[in-house]
Design a protein around this motif. Structure first.
Motif, PDB file in Angstrom:
ATOM      1  N   UNK A   1       0.858  -1.183   0.000  1.00 29.24           N
ATOM      2  CA  UNK A   1       0.000   0.000   0.000  1.00 29.24           C
ATOM      3  C   UNK A   1       0.890   1.227   0.000  1.00 29.24           C
ATOM      4  N   UNK A   2       0.681   2.112  -0.965  1.00 29.63           N
ATOM      5  CA  UNK A   2       1.446   3.366  -1.012  1.00 29.63           C
ATOM      6  C   UNK A   2       0.509   4.521  -0.671  1.00 29.63           C
ATOM      7  N   UNK A   3       0.823   5.211   0.407  1.00 28.31           N
ATOM      8  CA  UNK A   3       0.047   6.366   0.854  1.00 28.31           C
ATOM      9  C   UNK A   3       0.962   7.583   0.792  1.00 28.31           C
ATOM     10  N   UNK A   4       0.765   8.429  -0.199  1.00 27.20           N
ATOM     11  CA  UNK A   4       1.625   9.592  -0.410  1.00 27.20           C
ATOM     12  C   UNK A   4       0.965  10.838   0.168  1.00 27.20           C
ATOM     13  N   UNK A   5       1.622  11.455   1.164  1.00 25.56           N
ATOM     14  CA  UNK A   5       1.112  12.659   1.802  1.00 25.56           C
ATOM     15  C   UNK A   5       1.715  13.864   1.080  1.00 25.56           C
ATOM     16  N   UNK A   6       0.914  14.559   0.308  1.00 26.10           N
ATOM     17  CA  UNK A   6       1.406  15.700  -0.463  1.00 26.10           C
ATOM     18  C   UNK A   6       1.378  16.976   0.371  1.00 26.10           C
ATOM     19  N   UNK A   7       2.342  17.869   0.124  1.00 31.13           N
ATOM     20  CA  UNK A   7       2.303  19.164   0.793  1.00 31.13           C
ATOM     21  C   UNK A   7       2.111  20.275  -0.234  1.00 31.13           C
ATOM     22  N   UNK A   8       1.745  21.453   0.259  1.00 28.79           N
ATOM     23  CA  UNK A   8       1.503  22.611  -0.609  1.00 28.79           C
ATOM     24  C   UNK A   8       2.404  23.778  -0.221  1.00 28.79           C
TER      25      UNK A   8
ATOM     26  N   UNK B   1      -3.366   7.501  -2.851  1.00 25.66           N
ATOM     27  CA  UNK B   1      -3.324   6.127  -2.359  1.00 25.66           C
ATOM     28  C   UNK B   1      -3.268   5.183  -3.551  1.00 25.66           C
ATOM     29  N   UNK B   2      -2.268   4.304  -3.584  1.00 28.51           N
ATOM     30  CA  UNK B   2      -2.103   3.375  -4.696  1.00 28.51           C
ATOM     31  C   UNK B   2      -1.905   1.952  -4.171  1.00 28.51           C
ATOM     32  N   UNK B   3      -2.550   0.986  -4.801  1.00 24.73           N
ATOM     33  CA  UNK B   3      -2.333  -0.412  -4.453  1.00 24.73           C
ATOM     34  C   UNK B   3      -2.870  -1.302  -5.572  1.00 24.73           C
ATOM     35  N   UNK B   4      -2.394  -2.544  -5.588  1.00 23.09           N
ATOM     36  CA  UNK B   4      -2.863  -3.559  -6.534  1.00 23.09           C
ATOM     37  C   UNK B   4      -3.620  -4.627  -5.755  1.00 23.09           C
ATOM     38  N   UNK B   5      -4.842  -4.909  -6.169  1.00 22.66           N
ATOM     39  CA  UNK B   5      -5.681  -5.885  -5.468  1.00 22.66           C
ATOM     40  C   UNK B   5      -5.888  -7.114  -6.357  1.00 22.66           C
ATOM     41  N   UNK B   6      -5.597  -8.273  -5.815  1.00 26.99           N
ATOM     42  CA  UNK B   6      -5.830  -9.534  -6.540  1.00 26.99           C
ATOM     43  C   UNK B   6      -7.263  -9.983  -6.283  1.00 26.99           C
ATOM     44  N   UNK B   7      -8.009 -10.189  -7.358  1.00 25.52           N
ATOM     45  CA  UNK B   7      -9.401 -10.628  -7.265  1.00 25.52           C
ATOM     46  C   UNK B   7      -9.505 -12.037  -7.844  1.00 25.52           C
ATOM     47  N   UNK B   8      -9.767 -13.049  -7.029  1.00 26.58           N
ATOM     48  CA  UNK B   8      -9.769 -14.434  -7.514  1.00 26.58           C
ATOM     49  C   UNK B   8     -11.069 -14.811  -8.227  1.00 26.58           C
ATOM     50  N   UNK B   9     -10.934 -15.681  -9.202  1.00 25.97           N
ATOM     51  CA  UNK B   9     -12.113 -16.279  -9.854  1.00 25.97           C
ATOM     52  C   UNK B   9     -12.636 -17.453  -9.029  1.00 25.97           C
ATOM     53  N   UNK B  10     -11.736 -18.066  -8.252  1.00 28.12           N
ATOM     54  CA  UNK B  10     -12.088 -19.252  -7.482  1.00 28.12           C
ATOM     55  C   UNK B  10     -11.976 -18.963  -5.988  1.00 28.12           C
ATOM     56  N   UNK B  11     -12.617 -19.802  -5.189  1.00 24.00           N
ATOM     57  CA  UNK B  11     -12.594 -19.630  -3.743  1.00 24.00           C
ATOM     58  C   UNK B  11     -11.333 -20.259  -3.169  1.00 24.00           C
ATOM     59  N   UNK B  12     -10.532 -19.438  -2.462  1.00 25.51           N
ATOM     60  CA  UNK B  12      -9.317 -19.914  -1.821  1.00 25.51           C
ATOM     61  C   UNK B  12      -9.504 -19.930  -0.308  1.00 25.51           C
ATOM     62  N   UNK B  13      -8.837 -20.851   0.391  1.00 30.57           N
ATOM     63  CA  UNK B  13      -8.982 -20.905   1.856  1.00 30.57           C
ATOM     64  C   UNK B  13      -8.418 -19.674   2.559  1.00 30.57           C
ATOM     65  N   UNK B  14      -7.493 -18.960   1.908  1.00 32.48           N
ATOM     66  CA  UNK B  14      -6.895 -17.780   2.533  1.00 32.48           C
ATOM     67  C   UNK B  14      -7.645 -16.489   2.188  1.00 32.48           C
ATOM     68  N   UNK B  15      -8.651 -16.572   1.324  1.00 31.53           N
ATOM     69  CA  UNK B  15      -9.438 -15.383   0.973  1.00 31.53           C
ATOM     70  C   UNK B  15     -10.522 -15.155   2.022  1.00 31.53           C
ATOM     71  N   UNK B  16     -10.901 -13.889   2.205  1.00 30.12           N
ATOM     72  CA  UNK B  16     -11.898 -13.517   3.209  1.00 30.12           C
ATOM     73  C   UNK B  16     -13.095 -12.863   2.530  1.00 30.12           C
ATOM     74  N   UNK B  17     -14.283 -13.338   2.845  1.00 22.46           N
ATOM     75  CA  UNK B  17     -15.519 -12.777   2.303  1.00 22.46           C
ATOM     76  C   UNK B  17     -16.444 -12.405   3.449  1.00 22.46           C
ATOM     77  N   UNK B  18     -17.205 -11.356   3.283  1.00 17.06           N
ATOM     78  CA  UNK B  18     -18.088 -10.884   4.348  1.00 17.06           C
ATOM     79  C   UNK B  18     -19.155 -11.922   4.693  1.00 17.06           C
ATOM     80  N   UNK B  19     -19.731 -12.550   3.693  1.00 15.18           N
ATOM     81  CA  UNK B  19     -20.785 -13.531   3.930  1.00 15.18           C
ATOM     82  C   UNK B  19     -20.504 -14.833   3.189  1.00 15.18           C
TER      83      UNK B  19
END
Length: 235
Positions: free
Chosen positions: A19-26, A49-67
């Protein structure tokens, strides 16, 4: 360390590795005749804020879903809705391997752009590269012009500097869990009612947060389990 990434109410199934969080100043540097170069400090600019998110097509045991399991199309559709919609809350929750709450990132943001990357060597999963921009609520000044009683041609006026309340402020009453607390004791001391209907209501308000922790630490048989450091919505 465990991460949970939320885009509005969307929990990313696999937390991004970086996760890249860049705090800009003026700030502005100027030259003064008698003092030379000086730096004029200003309020910080909007963060990127910049990041890359992996979105699986299949259900993995290490993936987390709300329901329940959601396919990649579901997440792509939800991200597209956010791209075309209003500012939303971007939240990152961090916990240590022992379950200690570390700190949170909670920023109102908008999606500036995103790209979808598919790689056949990556189990046919997709990667969404997302760029967010911090959002601040603002309002223009309202000038009310009225005619003077002495028939003068010069108008008088007043400026309304009222600003809308920021949506970043917590809605309702909250409580940070301390060691030794239980959901019953919190409802009893903070709300004056420790009945089951009351702490069931508090559970429903915090279901997403509590269920994710109980799932992580294997306490799903007792859904009312809480952990020190959690911030619970009470009303």
């Amino acid at each position: 360390m465990a991460y949970y990434f939320y885009l509005d109410k969307i929990l990313l199934p696999i937390a991004p590795a970086k996760l890249e969080l860049k705090i800009n100043n003026k700030n502005k540097t100027v030259d003064l005749i008698n003092y030379g170069e000086v730096n004029i400090s200003k309020k910080a600019g909007l963060s990127d804020i910049n990041f890359d998110a992996r979105i699986p097509h299949n259900k993995y045991p290490f993936a987390t879903y709300k329901e329940e399991f959601k396919n990649a199309k579901y997440f792509l559709d939800e991200i597209e809705k956010l791209k075309n919609g209003k500012p939303f809350q971007f939240i990152v929750s961090r916990t240590s391997p022992r379950g200690t709450i570390l700190f949170h990132t909670n920023i109102k943001a908008t999606i500036e752009e995103y790209s979808v990357i598919e790689d056949a060597e990556d189990a046919s999963d997709i990667t969404v590269s997302i760029k967010l921009k911090q959002h601040r609520d603002y309002a223009t000044k309202k000038i009310v012009v009225s005619k003077n009683d002495n028939n003068s041609q010069k108008p008088s006026g007043s400026v309304d500097n009222k600003r809308p309340e920021s949506n970043n402020k917590p809605k309702g009453k909250t409580y940070k869990v301390k060691r030794g607390d239980s959901l019953w004791s919190i409802c009893k001391t903070q709300l004056g009612d420790g009945s089951k209907s009351k702490y069931e209501k508090v559970y429903q308000l915090n279901k997403e947060l509590m269920d994710s922790y109980n799932k992580k630490y294997g306490t799903t048989k007792y859904k009312y389990t809480i952990y020190p450091g959690q911030v619970l919505q009470l009303e």
